[in-house]
Scaffold this active site. Structure first.
Site, short mmCIF file in Angstrom:
data_model
loop_
_atom_site.label_atom_id
_atom_site.label_comp_id
_atom_site.label_asym_id
_atom_site.label_seq_id
_atom_site.Cartn_x
_atom_site.Cartn_y
_atom_site.Cartn_z
N ASP A 21 -9.05 0.11 2.29
CA ASP A 21 -8.98 0.66 0.93
C ASP A 21 -10.23 0.27 0.12
O ASP A 21 -10.79 1.09 -0.60
CB ASP A 21 -7.72 0.15 0.20
CG ASP A 21 -6.46 0.85 0.68
OD1 ASP A 21 -6.58 1.69 1.58
OD2 ASP A 21 -5.37 0.54 0.17
N ASP A 68 0.85 -1.18 0.00
CA ASP A 68 0.00 0.00 0.00
C ASP A 68 0.89 1.24 0.00
O ASP A 68 1.71 1.42 0.91
CB ASP A 68 -0.90 -0.01 1.25
CG ASP A 68 -1.73 1.25 1.36
OD1 ASP A 68 -2.42 1.56 0.39
OD2 ASP A 68 -1.69 1.90 2.41
N THR A 120 -3.01 5.39 -3.84
CA THR A 120 -1.88 6.09 -3.22
C THR A 120 -0.55 5.76 -3.90
O THR A 120 0.36 6.57 -3.90
CB THR A 120 -1.78 5.75 -1.72
OG1 THR A 120 -1.79 4.33 -1.57
CG2 THR A 120 -2.95 6.33 -0.95
N THR A 121 -0.44 4.56 -4.48
CA THR A 121 0.80 4.20 -5.19
C THR A 121 0.83 4.89 -6.55
O THR A 121 1.84 5.48 -6.94
CB THR A 121 0.90 2.67 -5.37
OG1 THR A 121 0.66 2.04 -4.12
CG2 THR A 121 2.26 2.26 -5.89
#
Length: 539
Positions: A402, A71, A104-105
């Site tokens: 998530d 994550d 987020t990546t």
């Protein structure tokens, strides 16, 4: 100025030269390139974690605690980054996590790719402000194009199949993918249980995440109620209570103590016996007040000693002690009870109601938890996660969070774009097309923005073990030939490039936020042309 002209008390002139070794300075293109290098280094760390075949990172804290995750937000927040520009990227992924909860990546990889392209433009002599303007223009085109290619996915409380598919896409790259369907369904059920569909709002405070090491991931479950990681205060208290009326207390089961430090001198046996009697009478009175209001279970934020515990057992009043602040609040919300700060305030209206309260034991270690089910307010739920070790439980909780964020985003705005980098390729084609019609120098920056968007499908292909350049060329040409914007990188090697058929969706608000935030950050970094660092004396 590095020198000062002055005079002494006799009027003789002399020059004071300032000490310069404690100050380091970078200016102009040199400063911008140093920032780009720092940001690219951070971006490359999470690059290999992108997509369903992305790899995990192991992070070891100074205390020796181990975290295994892919994550982006978790990896970035746990890296001890000293560089100031690196910290900006950490903040970028954090803001995406707080606002959207997913992607987020991807946002860090996109920011890194944009800065890489900006570096090439700087080498060609283009001014940073013109690059910033070009990126801003290209970002507007890309965001407008996302709106055009987005699809509305219909859903209702009775038909949640599309929400389930989106949750499944989010979980595809996570450690829980062997229990894919079960976790996706848990995420959908948890969000719909607490969602206010009229206001299109989801209160995450009503969803509690509880994990327990042991068992396997398939043993995880969604509990329509509250799980408290405690046991009943006395082993002989009943383990299963039906039609519970709960007194929720934040006052301790003990005689009142003065605020100051008192000094009590006991000189005779009689005085000691009187003190004992006073304590016992106080406990008896407290228990009587609880019983009189109709409660048959007590949840107390504080502890109580063995004497109080024994009296509670004698009066057949099961009790849970040391219940934490967040848990006691959730228990009050779930059971429609009131948190009572004094015994005198107890009344029947302030009691919480639950169908059953039971103590559950796990494994052979006598670890217990209390499950409060069939609550008066069905909006509070607990996600109970099991796993072979603490790291798996923690990562499963993060993955589930998530997935729940994705479902929540679709309740707020049910438009989606297609995953597998289909949206990025489509936007890249649109930006390239628009760049041809721009006569100013910004067209170079716009083309660079399109190339930066291409970095996402190339990274996905690389992480999936596919040839990156060939894969991108093939998908891009097919999108242009067929005019289908849902064609993307087939990461799972199914033989189907159409993400619509593979049911790979991304919420539109997540993708739009990625583009806007990444462009904003890159513009900010490009506008910095001077870095002055004051070193401390110990350095």
């Amino acid at each position: 100025m590095s020198a000062i002209y002055t005079t002494d008390e006799y009027g003789r002139p002399f020059i004071i030269v300032r000490e310069q070794d404690k100050k380091s300075r970078k200016t102009g293109i040199e400063a911008t390139k140093a920032h780009i290098m720092a940001a690219k280094t951070v971006s490359n760390i999470v690059r290999t974690s992108l997509g369903p075949r992305g790899l995990d990172k192991i992070l070891i804290s100074p205390d020796g605690d181990i975290t295994i995750s892919n994550d982006g937000a978790t990896i970035m927040s746990q890296m001890a980054i000293e560089n100031q520009i690196g910290k900006l990227l950490v903040e970028l992924s954090k803001s995406q996590d707080e606002e959207i909860g997913d992607g987020t990546t991807g946002i860090v990889v996109l920011a890194g790719a944009l800065l890489e392209q900006a570096e090439e433009l700087l080498d060609r002599g283009i001014h940073p402000i013109r690059i910033s303007d070009g990126f801003e223009r290209a970002c507007k085109i890309a965001v407008a194009h996302l709106d055009k290619v987005s699809d509305v996915i219909p859903w209702s409380k009775d038909d949640t199949s599309d929400l389930f598919k989106c949750a499944k896409t989010s979980l595809g790259s996570k450690i829980v993918n062997k229990c894919h369907d079960q976790f996706a369904q848990m995420a959908v059920d948890a969000i719909l249980a607490v969602a206010d569909l009229e206001r299109k709002d989801v209160d995450f405070e009503l969803i509690k995440m509880e994990g327990k090491v042991g068992g396997e991931m398939a043993d995880s479950a969604l509990v329509k109620g509250v799980i408290i990681d405690k046991d009943f205060s006395h082993p002989q208290m009943p383990k299963d209570i039906k039609d519970a009326k709960i007194a929720i207390l934040t006052c301790p089961f003990e005689p009142p103590k003065p605020k100051t430090k008192p000094k009590l001198e006991i000189t005779t046996v009689k005085e000691f016996e009187e003190l004992q009697k006073y304590e016992r009478d106080t406990f008896e009175n407290m228990i009587k007040q609880v019983k009189d209001c109709g409660a048959n279970v007590v949840a107390c934020q504080w502890g109580f000693d063995d004497e109080a515990n024994s009296l509670l057992l004698q009066h057949k009043l099961p009790a849970i002690r040391w219940v934490g602040g967040p848990e006691i609040e959730l228990l009050a919300i779930a059971t429609n009870g009131r948190i009572v700060p004094r015994f005198e305030d107890l009344s029947a209206e302030k009691l919480g109601a639950a169908g059953t309260i039971r103590e559950v034991t796990f494994g052979t270690t006598n670890e217990t938890m209390i499950v409060v089910e069939d609550c008066a307010n069905s909006k509070a739920v607990t996600v109970f996660v099991r796993g072979g070790n603490k790291m798996i439980v923690d990562e499963a909780k993060r993955s589930l969070h998530d997935a729940m964020c994705v479902v929540r985003n679709l309740i707020v705005d049910n438009r989606v774009v297609y995953g597998g980098a289909a949206a990025e390729i489509s936007c890249s084609i649109a930006v390239d097309k628009e760049a041809d019609q721009v006569s100013t120098i910004e067209q170079y920056a716009m083309r660079s923005f399109a190339r930066a968007l291409d970095a996402i499908p190339m990274t996905l292909a690389e992480n999936s073990g596919l040839p990156p350049i060939e894969t991108l060329s093939f998908v891009k040409s097919e999108q242009i030939k067929q005019g289908i914007t849902s064609l993307g990188v087939d990461c799972m090697d199914t033989g189907i490039n159409n993400m619509k058929e593979q049911f790979v969706f991304d919420p539109l608000i997540s993708k739009r936020q990625q583009y806007l935030l990444a462009t904003q950050l890159v513009k900010m970094i490009l506008k910095i042309d001077d870095v002055i660092v004051h070193k401390s004396d110990d350095q």
